[in-house]
Design an enzyme around this catalytic site. Structure first.
Site, PDB file in Angstrom:
ATOM      1  N   ALA A  50       0.839  -1.190   0.000  1.00 56.48           N
ATOM      2  CA  ALA A  50       0.000   0.000   0.000  1.00 56.48           C
ATOM      3  C   ALA A  50       0.880   1.248   0.000  1.00 56.48           C
ATOM      4  O   ALA A  50       1.953   1.277   0.634  1.00 56.48           O
ATOM      5  CB  ALA A  50      -0.917  -0.003   1.222  1.00 56.48           C
ATOM      6  N   GLU A  75      -7.703 -12.478  -0.574  1.00 53.01           N
ATOM      7  CA  GLU A  75      -8.319 -12.321   0.748  1.00 53.01           C
ATOM      8  C   GLU A  75      -8.848 -10.899   0.788  1.00 53.01           C
ATOM      9  O   GLU A  75      -8.083  -9.941   0.860  1.00 53.01           O
ATOM     10  CB  GLU A  75      -7.301 -12.575   1.858  1.00 53.01           C
ATOM     11  CG  GLU A  75      -7.961 -12.764   3.222  1.00 53.01           C
ATOM     12  CD  GLU A  75      -7.945 -11.515   4.073  1.00 53.01           C
ATOM     13  OE1 GLU A  75      -8.947 -10.775   4.051  1.00 53.01           O
ATOM     14  OE2 GLU A  75      -6.953 -11.287   4.771  1.00 53.01           O
ATOM     15  N   CYS A 100     -10.050  -6.963   8.441  1.00 51.32           N
ATOM     16  CA  CYS A 100     -11.054  -7.746   7.712  1.00 51.32           C
ATOM     17  C   CYS A 100     -11.709  -8.779   8.609  1.00 51.32           C
ATOM     18  O   CYS A 100     -12.881  -9.116   8.427  1.00 51.32           O
ATOM     19  CB  CYS A 100     -10.405  -8.431   6.502  1.00 51.32           C
ATOM     20  SG  CYS A 100      -9.799  -7.277   5.252  1.00 51.32           S
ATOM     21  N   GLU A 132     -18.913  -3.133   4.435  1.00 54.56           N
ATOM     22  CA  GLU A 132     -17.960  -3.321   5.522  1.00 54.56           C
ATOM     23  C   GLU A 132     -17.641  -1.989   6.183  1.00 54.56           C
ATOM     24  O   GLU A 132     -17.220  -1.040   5.513  1.00 54.56           O
ATOM     25  CB  GLU A 132     -16.669  -3.954   4.994  1.00 54.56           C
ATOM     26  CG  GLU A 132     -15.618  -4.193   6.063  1.00 54.56           C
ATOM     27  CD  GLU A 132     -14.353  -4.836   5.520  1.00 54.56           C
ATOM     28  OE1 GLU A 132     -13.577  -5.365   6.322  1.00 54.56           O
ATOM     29  OE2 GLU A 132     -14.141  -4.800   4.283  1.00 54.56           O
TER      30      GLU A 132
END
Length: 461
Positions: A162, A234, A268, A365
């Site tokens: 990232a 994932e 997550c 989410e």
């Protein structure tokens, strides 16, 4: 998005980096291909020696790299140290177990005989350079749980991390180099997301793994599919945390708070939807809300801080939009819900009740310390609410009723079911999800075999 370290506790840009140019990117791809030719021929013992060394170095560097992670993405520094320790443990685990996990397998003798062979073995061989596209929320762990098994299997890795954690990304490349892995075995690519497709389409890249958002997963999967390259994804999660009447409510509520706000709620596998049987809903909600309210929010470098800032201003704005939409549609705010008047990208631990399927937060989410609470009339409704999500990463169930446990394990649509405990990843257990949470598995023997060529060797008489 610039490649830069921006302190989320202050909003201050501390360091910026230039993206790799075409010439340097080509050099690194060539180095990966060259390194693979040699690394794949090394023994498990040689790889294990280097992996153990990397783990030992990481333990030595724990204080330093924890502060780097906290500076870059805002997790409380105590949690950052724990993340570094967990990574070292996983490195040691794969160094110790990779050889047995990838040992040759022999089919049943009768099957060998029926095939007309004198002998048959199944062998696991490395694929080659693997591109890893990784997120900022666990900037060490997400990478190590790919890199440790991949390197031990004989693959080499290229990391596109990232853009807000460049120092952590560069540290990982340096760590494996100092541990003795050859030049090109593990490299960090400081590139923007727009350059990922070009790298993934390069014929020298044999596979890819991504942990991140659903849109990012779709993009990588589409390119990899077009190139017919293996991927492991994932993606997001909106994990249910189900509490039934037989549960220990004090313990369930205590764990629920931790499960929701771990990593500032940016995980997550953090529990996000709390589905509570109506008989114990009020008692659980009271305990849970009290626990959320009591959390200490503040400077993530402070050893006493339990909740730090969100990683970015955009991330906080997205969370605020979800909460505002829910409140406007009738949700009840049990605690939190208002941005604090202070510098940095902070958001308070928040709990919402009376959530309905019409609200965005029911299906999207919430990536921050916001919990949604639901009443369930019985076991059937609890399962139905839990499965009413596009995601299926993990799940938590609190009950001491064996029949209920069997039902939840059978019917919950998730890659993991944790009974009377909080979801956590461990190197020995497979990890991954179903539905829009992705596919494939990380960790354990399943994870190390994901990027192997499973080769049948048939030998005639």
């Amino acid at each position: 998005m610039p490649i830069a370290t921006v302190n989320p506790a202050t909003g201050e840009t501390l360091k910026t980096y230039d993206a790799l140019g075409a010439e340097e990117l080509e050099r690194r791809l060539a180095a990966a291909e060259t390194a693979f030719r040699t690394h794949r021929t090394t023994t498990f013992a040689e790889r294990a020696l280097r992996m153990h060394k990397a783990a030992d170095l990481l333990d030595e560097d724990q204080q330093h790299i924890a502060r780097v992670m906290t500076t870059e993405m805002g997790k409380p520094v105590r949690q950052a140290r724990a993340e570094a320790a967990k990574c070292a443990k996983a490195m040691h685990w794969y160094a110790d177990h990779a050889e047995e996990l990838l040992a040759d397998e022999e089919p049943a003798s009768q099957d060998v005989k029926d095939s007309g062979a004198s002998w048959v073995i199944v062998r696991y061989r490395p694929l080659g350079p693997v591109l890893a596209v990784m997120p900022w929320n666990f900037p060490l762990w997400q990478v190590v749980r790919f890199a440790a098994p991949a390197l031990m299997a004989g693959n080499v890795g290229l990391l596109k991390h990232a853009s807000n954690v460049p120092q952590t990304a560069l540290y990982l490349e340096d760590l494996y180099r100092r541990a003795g892995f050859a030049e090109g075995c593990f490299q960090t690519l400081l590139i923007g997301s727009g350059a990922v497709e070009k790298v993934l389409r390069d014929p020298r890249i044999k596979a890819a793994t991504l942990t991140g958002s659903e849109p990012a997963g779709r993009a990588v999967a589409a390119v990899a599919g077009d190139e017919v390259k293996k991927t492991v994804l994932e993606l997001g999660g909106s994990d249910p945390f189900v509490v039934m009447p037989s549960a220990d409510l004090d313990r369930a509520a205590e764990v629920a708070v931790t499960a929701r706000v771990q990593n500032n709620g940016q995980s997550c596998i953090a529990a996000k939807r709390f589905i509570v049987h109506t008989d114990v809903f009020d008692a659980f909600a009271e305990r849970f809300t009290a626990g959320m309210t009591a959390l200490r929010t503040g400077d993530p470098m402070d050893e006493e801080t339990e909740v730090g800032p969100l990683s970015s201003e955009r991330g906080r704005a997205d969370l605020e939009e979800l909460v505002a939409d829910a409140v406007e549609s009738g949700a009840t705010v049990l605690c939190g819900g208002e941005r604090p008047a202070r510098p940095g990208w902070y958001y308070p631990p928040t709990a919402l009740a009376d959530v309905t399927p019409e609200m965005r937060i029911h299906h999207e989410e919430a990536f921050g310390p916001v919990a949604t609470l639901y009443r369930a009339a019985d076991l059937d409704e609890a399962v139905a609410i839990a499965n009413d999500s596009p995601f299926g990463l993990s799940s938590n169930v609190w009950t001491h009723n064996g029949i209920e446990v069997d039902r939840f394990v059978r019917d919950l649509e998730a890659g993991c079911v944790y009974v009377n405990g909080m979801t956590a990843s461990h190197p020995a257990f497979p990890f991954g999800g179903v539905k829009r949470s992705g596919y494939g598995r990380e960790l354990s023997g399943h994870g190390i075999r994901e990027f192997c060529n499973i080769t049948t060797v048939w030998h005639g008489a």
